[in-house]
Scaffold this motif. Structure first.
Motif, short mmCIF file in Angstrom:
data_model
loop_
_atom_site.label_atom_id
_atom_site.label_comp_id
_atom_site.label_asym_id
_atom_site.label_seq_id
_atom_site.Cartn_x
_atom_site.Cartn_y
_atom_site.Cartn_z
N ASP B 89 0.84 -1.20 0.00
CA ASP B 89 0.00 0.00 0.00
C ASP B 89 0.88 1.25 0.00
OD1 ASP B 89 1.02 0.14 2.55
OD2 ASP B 89 -0.77 -0.69 3.49
N SER B 90 0.23 2.40 0.07
CA SER B 90 0.95 3.67 0.00
C SER B 90 1.95 3.79 1.13
CB SER B 90 -0.04 4.83 0.08
OG SER B 90 -0.95 4.76 -0.98
N ALA B 91 1.54 3.40 2.33
CA ALA B 91 2.41 3.56 3.49
C ALA B 91 3.70 2.77 3.30
CB ALA B 91 1.69 3.11 4.76
N GLU B 92 3.56 1.54 2.83
CA GLU B 92 4.76 0.72 2.63
C GLU B 92 5.65 1.30 1.54
OE1 GLU B 92 3.17 -3.74 3.92
OE2 GLU B 92 4.16 -3.45 1.98
N ALA B 93 5.02 1.82 0.49
CA ALA B 93 5.80 2.39 -0.62
C ALA B 93 6.56 3.63 -0.15
CB ALA B 93 4.87 2.74 -1.78
N CYS B 94 5.88 4.50 0.59
CA CYS B 94 6.55 5.70 1.10
C CYS B 94 7.68 5.32 2.04
CB CYS B 94 5.55 6.60 1.83
SG CYS B 94 4.44 7.46 0.72
N ALA B 95 7.41 4.36 2.92
CA ALA B 95 8.43 3.95 3.88
C ALA B 95 9.66 3.42 3.14
CB ALA B 95 7.87 2.89 4.82
N ALA B 96 9.44 2.62 2.12
CA ALA B 96 10.58 2.06 1.38
C ALA B 96 11.42 3.18 0.77
CB ALA B 96 10.07 1.12 0.28
N ILE B 97 10.75 4.17 0.20
CA ILE B 97 11.48 5.25 -0.46
C ILE B 97 12.20 6.13 0.56
CG2 ILE B 97 11.22 7.31 -1.90
CD1 ILE B 97 8.95 5.80 -3.36
N VAL B 98 11.50 6.46 1.63
CA VAL B 98 12.12 7.29 2.67
C VAL B 98 13.35 6.57 3.23
CG1 VAL B 98 11.79 8.17 5.02
CG2 VAL B 98 10.07 8.62 3.24
N ASP B 99 13.24 5.27 3.44
CA ASP B 99 14.39 4.50 3.97
C ASP B 99 15.58 4.57 3.04
OD1 ASP B 99 12.96 3.86 6.18
OD2 ASP B 99 12.52 1.78 5.61
N ILE B 100 15.32 4.41 1.73
CA ILE B 100 16.43 4.47 0.78
C ILE B 100 17.08 5.86 0.85
CG2 ILE B 100 17.09 4.33 -1.67
CD1 ILE B 100 14.51 2.57 -2.04
N CYS B 101 16.24 6.89 0.87
CA CYS B 101 16.77 8.26 0.89
C CYS B 101 17.62 8.47 2.14
CB CYS B 101 15.63 9.27 0.86
SG CYS B 101 14.71 9.23 -0.69
N LYS B 102 17.10 8.02 3.27
CA LYS B 102 17.84 8.21 4.53
C LYS B 102 19.16 7.45 4.49
CE LYS B 102 14.27 9.07 8.00
NZ LYS B 102 13.37 8.33 8.91
N ALA B 103 19.10 6.21 3.99
CA ALA B 103 20.30 5.37 3.96
C ALA B 103 21.41 6.05 3.16
CB ALA B 103 19.97 4.00 3.39
N HIS B 104 21.02 6.85 2.18
CA HIS B 104 22.03 7.53 1.36
C HIS B 104 22.31 8.94 1.86
CE1 HIS B 104 22.60 4.52 -1.83
NE2 HIS B 104 21.36 4.18 -1.55
N GLY B 105 21.78 9.26 3.02
CA GLY B 105 22.02 10.57 3.60
C GLY B 105 21.52 11.72 2.73
N ALA B 106 20.40 11.51 2.07
CA ALA B 106 19.91 12.52 1.12
C ALA B 106 19.36 13.75 1.82
CB ALA B 106 18.83 11.91 0.24
N ARG B 107 19.59 14.90 1.22
CA ARG B 107 18.96 16.13 1.70
C ARG B 107 17.97 16.66 0.67
NH1 ARG B 107 24.40 17.46 2.59
NH2 ARG B 107 24.04 18.63 0.71
N LEU B 108 18.38 16.62 -0.58
CA LEU B 108 17.50 17.13 -1.64
C LEU B 108 17.23 16.02 -2.66
CD1 LEU B 108 16.03 19.49 -2.99
CD2 LEU B 108 18.13 19.98 -4.25
#
Ligand code: SF4
Lengths: 258, 476
Positions: B89-108
Motif C-alpha cells: 500500500d501507499s504507506a509501505e511504498a513511502c516507507a521504502a522510499i524514505v528508507d532508501i533516501c535516509k540510507a544515502h544521507g539525502a537532503r535534496l
C-alpha cells in the motif's frame, strides 16, 4: 408475380416518445410503412435504461424479459432512438451473461433490433424520402446512436433528400448534450454547463432548426434553448423525414416558440 | 502517507469549479486543443485502430500472466544490480522510499512527473522525514509551488493561466530581479529551467515514475517532453523508480508498439520528445548514471482487481485521452474529483483506491456518452465499469434514498405494461393540459432538478399507445 412479403416490424416507440411526443411515433410508422414494412405496436413500457444505469440489474432484467417476449413475433424491432436501440441491441445480451439459455434469447432478440434511421438506410435500403422542409438545419449526433451503433452517415443521407432543406455544420456535433438520463437531474448543475455549450454551438451555427434522433437529448436542448430565450426550433429527425412537421416544435406552441 | 480526499463533496467541488471563470477558460483549451490534436494524429496513421487493438492485447496478455512477468522483471532488475521493493500500500511504498533516501544521507531529492507518487502521497512523506523534494516537470513544479495537486494526469497545471504562474514565480523566486520581464510564456519556461537546473545538480537522489517496466530486460521507460526525467534520474547518486504494478509489459518490442498509440492519444504527437530507458545502476565503464537503482512497485489493491470486473482498467497507460474528451471533465476540471486520478479513468480507479462509499459520486457523474471508451488507446470499457460501480452501490444500498424510491416507483410500472398504459393514458393528457399555453414548463412539482436549469417540454397529449389503439393501428 406475388407481392414480396413485407417484413413484420415491431415499433419500440420508447417511453419518452410514447408519453411526451407521440407524433414522433407516428412519423416513424409512416417512414417504416413507406419503406415497405408491416408495422405493429406490441404493448410496451420502457427499455429499462433508468434502472440499468442506476445499477438496478434485477429490475432491468425483468423489464428486458417482458420486452423480448412482447416482440417475439417480429422480424425486426425498430426504435426512433439510438439510445434505446443501443440498450436493446448492445446491452440486453450483457444482462444475461452466465445464463446460456436466456443469453441466447437476448442475443437473438438484439440482432433484430435497430434504430429507425439506420434501419431505413441499412436494412430497407431506403435511398431518399419524399418530404419538404425549406429550412436550415443543424444535426446533433446523439451519443449512443453514434458510438454504440455507428449512426452518422444514414441520417445525413436521408436529410439530403428532403426538398428545400439545407444542412449547416455544427461545431462539436458529436459531443454530449449533457442529458444522460437521470444524470440531468442528479448532477443538474454539471448537465447545465454541458447543455449550455451545446446551445452556444447551435446558436452560432445560425441554423433555424436543430434535429437529432433522440427525444431525451432533444428535450434537454429544447428546454435549454427556450430558457435562454432563443427561437431555434427543435425537432426529431423522423418528423422531418416523414414530412410531419405541422405540430409545433418540441417545447413550443403553435404560435411559435416564443 | 495518506492523500487528502474530497470526493464525497464532489457536488460542492463541481459547484465551485463551475463558478470559477478563470478555470472555465482554461478548461476551454482542453476541450478544443487536445481533442483536435488527437483526432489529426489518429487520422495521419492508417493503422492507428489496429495498433489500439494490439496495445489492448499486449496489456491483456500481461495482466493474464502478471505473476510470471513480475518474477521475470524482478530477476532482471536484480541481475542488473538494482533492488526491488514490493509495497502492498501507499504507506509501505513511502516507507521504502524514505528508507532508501535516509540510507544515502539525502537532503535534496529531484522528482520527475509521476502519478504513482501522487497516489502514495510521496512528497509529504519525504518532507515529514526532514528531507526536501523538488518537482522537475514544469507543470508539477508550478503546482508544488502552489501546494496543489495535479488537475490532469499529463498536464498537471492545465487549470492555471500564465498570469497565475507568473505571480507564483515572483512570489517564490525572490532572489531574481523584481523588474524582470515575464510577459512571454517562454520567459517563464526559461526561468523555471534555470532554477531547476541548479536543483538537478544539487540533488542527491532522483525519483521518477515509469510508463513501462520491461520484464524481458528489467528496464524502466519514461516519456517526457521536457527531458527533466533524464536529468532527474542520471544526475543523482541514486535513482528510484516508483510505479504501480500494471506498468509491466513483456518485451521492449511490446513497449515500442504501445508507444505508437501513447503520445498520439495524449498530445497528438507522433512520439513524445524524450523516451528514456534505464536499466540498473551505472556499470563499470559507463560515463554517467546513478550508483544505486531501486524500483518500488506499489499494489494498492490492484492485485485484487485481477480476474474481476475491474481488471480492464489496469490496462490504462495514463495517456489522459479519456479526460481530454470527457464533457464532465471539461465542465468541472480535475480538482473537483477530489482524489488523485480525475476524469473517466479516475471515476473507475478511484473507488477501488478509496472505497465506493467515499468515491461513489465519480462513477455516477457520467452521462455515459461513451466518448472516453471511443478514444481510449487500450480500449478500456470505462462506461461499463462505471456501471459496475453503480451496481455495487445499489446492491449495498449506498445510493441515495430518493433515487432508490424514485426508481422503485418507476420500475413498478415499467414492469407492468398494462398498468403502465392505463396510468400514462390518464396522466399525460392532464399534464399536456397544464403545459398547453406555452408548450413547456418553467417549473413543475417533482421536476425541480430539471426545471431549475432548463424548461421541460410539455407532452403533446394522449400517449402514442392509446392513440394507436384508438385508431386501430393506423397512422392517420
Ligand atoms: S483509461 Fe484509456 S484513455 Fe484514459 S488515461 Fe487510461 S489509457 Fe488513456
Amino acid at each position: 408475380m406475388p407481392e414480396p412479403v413485407k417484413p413484420r416490424v415491431g415499433l419500440f416507440v420508447t417511453c419518452l416518445v410514447d408519453l411526451i411526443r407521440p407524433g414522433i411515433g407516428f412519423a416513424a410508422v409512416k417512414l417504416l410503412e413507406d419503406a415497405g414494412c408491416n408495422v405493429i405496436v406490441p404493448q410496451q413500457t420502457c427499455c429499462g435504461q433508468p434502472a440499468y444505469n442506476s445499477g438496478d440489474r434485477a429490475s432491468t432484467r425483468d423489464i428486458a424479459l417482458n420486452t423480448i417476449d412482447a416482440f417475439s413475433g417480429c422480424d425486426y424491432i425498430v426504435a426512433p432512438s439510438g439510445s434505446c436501440a443501443g440498450m436493446l441491441r448492445a446491452h440486453y445480451p450483457e444482462l444475461f451473461a452466465g445464463e446460456p439459455e436466456l443469453a441466447a434469447k437476448a442475443q437473438a432478440f438484439a440482432a433484430r433490433c435497430h434504430e429507425l434511421v439506420s434501419f431505413l438506410v441499412d436494412v430497407m435500403q431506403v435511398e431518399k424520402v419524399s418530404a419538404r422542409f425549406p429550412h436550415t438545419i443543424a444535426y446533433h449526433d446523439s451519443c449512443s446512436g453514434l458510438r454504440e451503433l455507428g449512426i452518422s452517415a444514414q441520417p445525413r443521407k436521408l436529410l439530403a433528400s428532403v426538398e428545400g432543406l439545407q444542412s449547416i455544420p455544427l461545431r462539436e456535433n458529436d459531443t454530449c448534450c449533457g442529458f444522460g438520463g437521470t444524470f440531468a437531474v442528479k448532477y443538474g448543475e454539471i448537465s447545465d454547463s454541458i447543455v449550455t455549450k451545446k446551445c452556444e454551438n447551435i446558436e452560432t451555427s445560425g441554423a433555424e432548426v436543430l434535429l437529432a434522433g433522440d427525444l431525451g437529448c432533444l428535450m434537454n436542448i429544447a428546454g435549454k434553448l427556450s430558457r435562454r430565450g432563443r427561437s431555434v426550433e427543435v425537432r426529431h429527425i423522423a418528423e422531418v423525414l416523414a414530412g410531419m412537421t405541422s405540430a409545433p416544435p418540441i417545447g413550443a406552441t403553435a404560435d411559435g416558440p416564443k | 502517507m495518506s492523500v487528502h480526499i474530497t470526493t464525497p463533496q464532489f457536488k460542492q467541488n463541481a459547484h465551485a469549479a463551475l463558478g470559477d471563470a478563470q478555470l472555465q477558460q482554461a478548461l476551454g483549451n482542453v476541450r478544443v486543443n487536445f481533442v483536435e490534436r488527437r483526432a489529426s494524429a489518429a487520422e495521419r496513421l492508417p493503422e492507428f485502430e489496429s495498433l489500439r487493438d494490439s496495445a489492448r492485447d499486449i496489456k491483456n496478455h500481461t495482466l493474464a500472466h502478471l505473476d510470471l512477468y513480475l518474477e521475470a522483471y524482478e530477476k532482471k532488475v536484480t541481475e542488473a544490480g538494482g533492488h526491488m521493493h514490493f509495497a502492498r500500500d501507499s504507506a509501505e511504498a513511502c516507507a521504502a522510499i524514505v528508507d532508501i533516501c535516509k540510507a544515502h544521507g539525502a537532503r535534496l531529492i529531484a522528482k520527475g512527473k509521476s502519478m504513482a507518487s501522487e497516489e502514495i502521497g510521496l512528497n509529504a512523506a519525504i518532507e515529514s522525514a526532514g528531507m526536501n523534494v523538488i518537482e522537475t516537470d514544469l507543470g508539477e513544479y508550478i503546482i508544488q509551488l502552489r501546494g496543489e495537486r495535479p488537475s490532469h494526469i499529463i498536464a498537471p497545471a492545465v487549470h492555471l493561466n500564465k498570469d497565475q504562474v507568473e505571480a507564483d514565480f515572483r512570489r517564490v523566486h525572490t532572489d531574481l530581479p523584481k523588474e524582470r520581464n515575464l510577459e512571454a510564456p517562454e520567459s517563464l519556461l526559461a526561468e523555471a529551467r534555470a532554477v531547476l537546473r541548479e536543483k538537478f545538480l544539487a540533488a542527491d537522489i532522483g525519483i521518477t515514475g515509469a510508463n513501462f517496466l520491461i520484464a524481458e530486460t528489467g528496464t524502466s521507460i519514461i516519456v517526457t517532453n521536457e527531458g527533466n526525467g533524464d536529468l532527474s534520474q542520471t544526475l543523482g547518486r541514486v535513482h528510484i523508480v516508483i510505479a504501480s504494478l500494471e506498468k509491466l509489459v513483456p518485451t521492449l518490442a511490446d513497449a515500442a508498439q504501445i508507444l505508437r498509440v501513447l503520445a498520439r492519444s495524449a498530445t497528438g504527437q507522433d512520439m513524445s520528445v524524450y523516451t528514456t530507458l534505464s536499466t540498473g545502476p551505472r556499470r563499470a565503464g559507463d560515463p554517467d548514471g546513478p550508483e544505486a537503482y531501486h524500483v518500488v512497485l506499489v499494489d494498492n489493491g490492484r492485485s485484487s482487481m485481477l480476474g474481476g470486473e475491474f481488471q480492464d482498467v489496469l490496462r490504462c497507460i495514463r495517456c489522459a485521452a479519456c479526460m481530454n474528451h470527457c464533457p464532465v471533465y471539461h465542465a468541472v476540471g480535475g480538482h473537483a474529483y477530489g482524489a488523485v486520478y480525475p476524469g473517466p479513468m479516475g471515476a473507475v480507479l478511484t473507488p477501488s483506491l478509496i472505497g465506493v462509499g467515499k468515491g461513489g459520486h465519480l462513477p455516477n457523474a457520467s452521462t455515459f456518452c461513451g466518448r472516453c471508451e471511443a478514444v481510449c488507446p487500450v480500449r478500456i470499457p470505462l462506461p461499463k465499469m462505471m456501471r459496475h460501480w453503480r451496481e455495487r452501490e445499489f446492491e449495498r444500498h449506498l445510493s441515495p434514498a430518493t433515487v432508490r424510491y424514485g426508481l422503485a416507483f418507476w420500475a413498478f410500472f415499467a414492469k407492468r405494461p398494462a398498468l403502465y398504459r392505463i396510468a400514462t393514458s390518464i396522466a399525460m393528457p392532464a399534464l399536456a393540459m397544464f403545459g398547453k399555453a406555452k408548450g413547456r414548463f418553467k417549473s413543475l412539482p417533482l421536476a425541480g432538478g430539471w426545471t431549475r436549469y432548463r424548461d421541460l417540454p410539455a407532452p403533446q397529449g394522449k400517449t402514442f399507445q392509446s392513440q394507436w389503439k384508438a385508431r386501430g393501428g393506423r397512422v392517420r
